[in-house]
Scaffold this motif. Structure first.
Motif, PDB file in Angstrom:
ATOM      1  N   MET A  83     -76.481 127.831  33.763  1.00  0.00           N
ATOM      2  CA  MET A  83     -77.209 126.886  32.916  1.00  0.00           C
ATOM      3  C   MET A  83     -76.661 125.468  33.040  1.00  0.00           C
ATOM      4  N   LEU A  84     -75.570 125.305  33.786  1.00  0.00           N
ATOM      5  CA  LEU A  84     -74.831 124.045  33.779  1.00  0.00           C
ATOM      6  C   LEU A  84     -74.722 123.418  35.166  1.00  0.00           C
ATOM      7  N   GLY A  85     -74.600 122.109  35.179  1.00  0.00           N
ATOM      8  CA  GLY A  85     -74.224 121.381  36.381  1.00  0.00           C
ATOM      9  C   GLY A  85     -72.836 120.811  36.174  1.00  0.00           C
ATOM     10  N   ALA A  86     -72.063 120.633  37.241  1.00  0.00           N
ATOM     11  CA  ALA A  86     -70.686 120.150  37.124  1.00  0.00           C
ATOM     12  C   ALA A  86     -70.485 118.882  37.946  1.00  0.00           C
ATOM     13  N   SER A  87     -69.751 117.926  37.381  1.00  0.00           N
ATOM     14  CA  SER A  87     -69.394 116.706  38.096  1.00  0.00           C
ATOM     15  C   SER A  87     -68.061 116.206  37.544  1.00  0.00           C
ATOM     16  N   LEU A  88     -67.464 115.244  38.241  1.00  0.00           N
ATOM     17  CA  LEU A  88     -66.185 114.669  37.823  1.00  0.00           C
ATOM     18  C   LEU A  88     -66.304 113.164  37.717  1.00  0.00           C
ATOM     19  N   THR A  89     -65.668 112.593  36.709  1.00  0.00           N
ATOM     20  CA  THR A  89     -65.598 111.142  36.585  1.00  0.00           C
ATOM     21  C   THR A  89     -64.135 110.710  36.553  1.00  0.00           C
ATOM     22  N   ASP A  90     -63.842 109.618  37.217  1.00  0.00           N
ATOM     23  CA  ASP A  90     -62.471 109.120  37.335  1.00  0.00           C
ATOM     24  C   ASP A  90     -62.041 108.434  36.041  1.00  0.00           C
ATOM     25  N   LEU A  91     -60.840 108.792  35.552  1.00  0.00           N
ATOM     26  CA  LEU A  91     -60.298 108.146  34.358  1.00  0.00           C
ATOM     27  C   LEU A  91     -59.109 107.243  34.679  1.00  0.00           C
ATOM     28  N   GLY A  92     -58.829 107.068  35.983  1.00  0.00           N
ATOM     29  CA  GLY A  92     -57.784 106.122  36.352  1.00  0.00           C
ATOM     30  C   GLY A  92     -56.447 106.750  36.696  1.00  0.00           C
ATOM     31  N   THR A  93     -55.447 105.880  36.894  1.00  0.00           N
ATOM     32  CA  THR A  93     -54.117 106.298  37.337  1.00  0.00           C
ATOM     33  C   THR A  93     -53.055 105.653  36.463  1.00  0.00           C
ATOM     34  N   ALA A  94     -51.853 106.229  36.512  1.00  0.00           N
ATOM     35  CA  ALA A  94     -50.723 105.666  35.769  1.00  0.00           C
ATOM     36  C   ALA A  94     -49.427 106.269  36.276  1.00  0.00           C
ATOM     37  N   ALA A  95     -48.607 105.461  36.937  1.00  0.00           N
ATOM     38  CA  ALA A  95     -47.249 105.850  37.337  1.00  0.00           C
ATOM     39  C   ALA A  95     -47.150 107.258  37.911  1.00  0.00           C
ATOM     40  N   GLY A  96     -47.841 107.500  39.011  1.00  0.00           N
ATOM     41  CA  GLY A  96     -47.761 108.791  39.676  1.00  0.00           C
ATOM     42  C   GLY A  96     -48.644 109.856  39.085  1.00  0.00           C
TER      43      GLY A  96
END
Length: 215
Positions: A83-96
């Motif tokens: 019933m679902l579709g999947a995707s990813l969104t970038d939330l950024g980076t921080a010190a490794g």
């Protein structure tokens, strides 16, 4: 290729299990040789659990979700992977460290209920990639409206562990993230464009929420 992960999965042994979801301190762990175990869920308690699993395969056990999630809302069915579709969104980076949000979109034409943690498995051109999921936070049952979305935050490191190579990449680079919705067995796929996951594929995973910026 190296062995990989899937979130804590429902108790059962199977070749290629996903690190699955759960909602209690008794979450359990999955074996890197295929198969996983999960303890009984406990409503309202926070959970931190680690799982290592092999590549997902057909017939693999579903990932445990929040207590009462299937059909918890009157008239609303449980949200299955189909019933679902999947995707990813970038939330950024921080010190490794790296952060992203897994977005599950309800494409079923009806409201549905879910909760807990999805099963996850990184994969690449040559097969599965090592994955180890650490479930964090407290599971809650949520209702996802038709066309609505549910979110899970992912957090991982790009600094190699002491026993990982640092000159040729800490682990093989994935191209996809295989996902199994809580309390289900079917896989759906999201594209992975975030490079290698160090610390042997360790991903910290927050439970599903209707908040687009889970914390």
């Amino acid at each position: 290729m190296p062995r990989l992960i899937w979130g804590i999965v429902v108790a059962a042994a199977v070749t290629g299990a996903l690190a699955g979801c759960g909602s209690s301190p008794d979450a359990g762990s999955a074996s890197s040789s295929g198969g996983a175990t999960a303890g009984p869920a406990s409503s309202g308690t926070s959970a931190t659990a680690t799982a290592t699993a092999t590549a997902p395969g057909t017939g693999s056990p579903g990932s445990p979700g929040a207590p009462g999630a299937p059909g918890a809302a009157a008239g609303s069915p449980h949200c299955t992977s189909g019933m679902l579709g999947a995707s990813l969104t970038d939330l950024g980076t921080a010190a490794g460290n790296r952060y992203a949000t897994l977005v599950l979109t309800n494409r079923s034409g009806k409201n549905c209920t879910t909760g807990g943690w999805s099963g996850l498995q990184l994969s690449g051109a040559d097969g599965t990639v090592p994955t180890k999921v650490v479930r964090e936070g407290a599971a809650r049952t949520i209702t996802v409206g038709n066309g609505g979305r549910a979110y899970e935050r992912l957090h991982w490191a790009v600094v190699p562990a002491g026993d990982e190579p640092d000159d040729a990449g800490c682990e093989p680079e994935p191209s996809a993230l295989k996902v199994i919705a809580p309390n289900d067995t079917e896989q759906i796929t999201a594209n992975w464009t975030y490079g290698a996951v160090c610390q042997h594929g360790r991903i910290r995973l927050q439970p599903l929420t209707t908040n687009p910026e889970p914390r």
